[in-house]
Design a protein around this motif. Structure first.
Motif, PDB file in Angstrom:
ATOM      1  N   UNK A   2       0.827  -1.203   0.000  1.00 45.15           N
ATOM      2  CA  UNK A   2       0.000   0.000   0.000  1.00 45.15           C
ATOM      3  C   UNK A   2       0.868   1.262   0.000  1.00 45.15           C
ATOM      4  N   UNK A   3       1.925   1.273   0.794  1.00 44.24           N
ATOM      5  CA  UNK A   3       2.829   2.436   0.821  1.00 44.24           C
ATOM      6  C   UNK A   3       3.473   2.645  -0.545  1.00 44.24           C
ATOM      7  N   UNK A   4       3.896   1.565  -1.171  1.00 41.14           N
ATOM      8  CA  UNK A   4       4.495   1.648  -2.502  1.00 41.14           C
ATOM      9  C   UNK A   4       3.502   2.254  -3.494  1.00 41.14           C
ATOM     10  N   UNK A   5       2.276   1.746  -3.497  1.00 42.82           N
ATOM     11  CA  UNK A   5       1.288   2.239  -4.458  1.00 42.82           C
ATOM     12  C   UNK A   5       0.828   3.657  -4.149  1.00 42.82           C
ATOM     13  N   UNK A   6       0.804   4.051  -2.901  1.00 46.83           N
ATOM     14  CA  UNK A   6       0.450   5.440  -2.598  1.00 46.83           C
ATOM     15  C   UNK A   6       1.411   6.413  -3.275  1.00 46.83           C
ATOM     16  N   UNK A   7       2.684   6.094  -3.260  1.00 48.59           N
ATOM     17  CA  UNK A   7       3.655   6.966  -3.945  1.00 48.59           C
ATOM     18  C   UNK A   7       3.349   7.022  -5.434  1.00 48.59           C
TER      19      UNK A   7
END
Length: 187
Positions: free
Chosen positions: A172-177
């Motif tokens: 999720x953190x990766x995709x938020x960026x």
């Protein structure tokens, strides 16, 4: 599904894997909601400037452009196209066969004003997590265009994904960026 309420939210909340439905409040300039038990995130970035960019980015956003430009496939399940409309069901797919993840979701709210456009969707049974996510564009008086991402996340209420929740948080953190950069070149 029952007709929409006057506030634009679906009345059929029985299938959602979380509540309160509509908590990411895409129409609200300031997000004041709190949701105990959820990981809450809000991030904003500048994606461009000017009326032409606003129109292109808005259309792309309302057709799931943030998700699609971030590597997901979005399939409408009960509408003729990918435009986000309140109550519409979609399947978001990540990965490639044989390693694909399907995420059933329903649009819970849409905002479409001259200076604010976006939508929120909520998770349905079978989604790897439980919660809601909103993508919102807002146009400042000086012509600056901002993209805001809001999300509420917790483990899915049941199923095999529940134990993988820590790994899903990393993804999720990766995709938020990626989401926050997705529409920067839509001009």
């Amino acid at each position: 599904m029952e007709p929409d309420r006057p506030d634009g939210h679906s009345r059929d909340a029985a299938e959602f894997t979380y509540s309160p439905i509509g908590a990411t409040a895409p129409a609200d300039p300031t997000w004041t909601a709190t949701a105990p038990g959820f990981r809450q995130f809000e991030g904003t970035t500048v994606i461009g400037h000017g009326a032409d960019h606003w129109e292109r980015a808005s259309e792309e956003l309302l057709h799931w452009g943030v998700k699609q430009r971030s590597g997901f496939r979005v399939t409408p399940l009960d509408t003729p196209d990918t435009r986000a409309t309140t109550g519409a069901n979609f399947r978001i797919t990540a990965g490639r066969a044989p390693f694909t993840i399907h995420e059933p979701v329903r649009v819970v709210s849409v905002v479409d004003t001259p200076t604010r456009r976006g939508f929120a969707y909520g998770t349905l049974p079978g989604h790897p997590v439980s919660g809601e996510e909103a993508f919102i564009l807002h146009l400042s008086p000086d012509g600056t265009i901002h993209l805001t991402l809001r999300s509420l996340t917790r483990p899915a209420p049941q199923g095999p994904w529940r134990t993988a929740f820590p790994i899903l948080l990393l993804a999720q953190r990766y995709f938020r960026r990626r989401y926050l950069r997705a529409l920067q070149d839509s001009a």
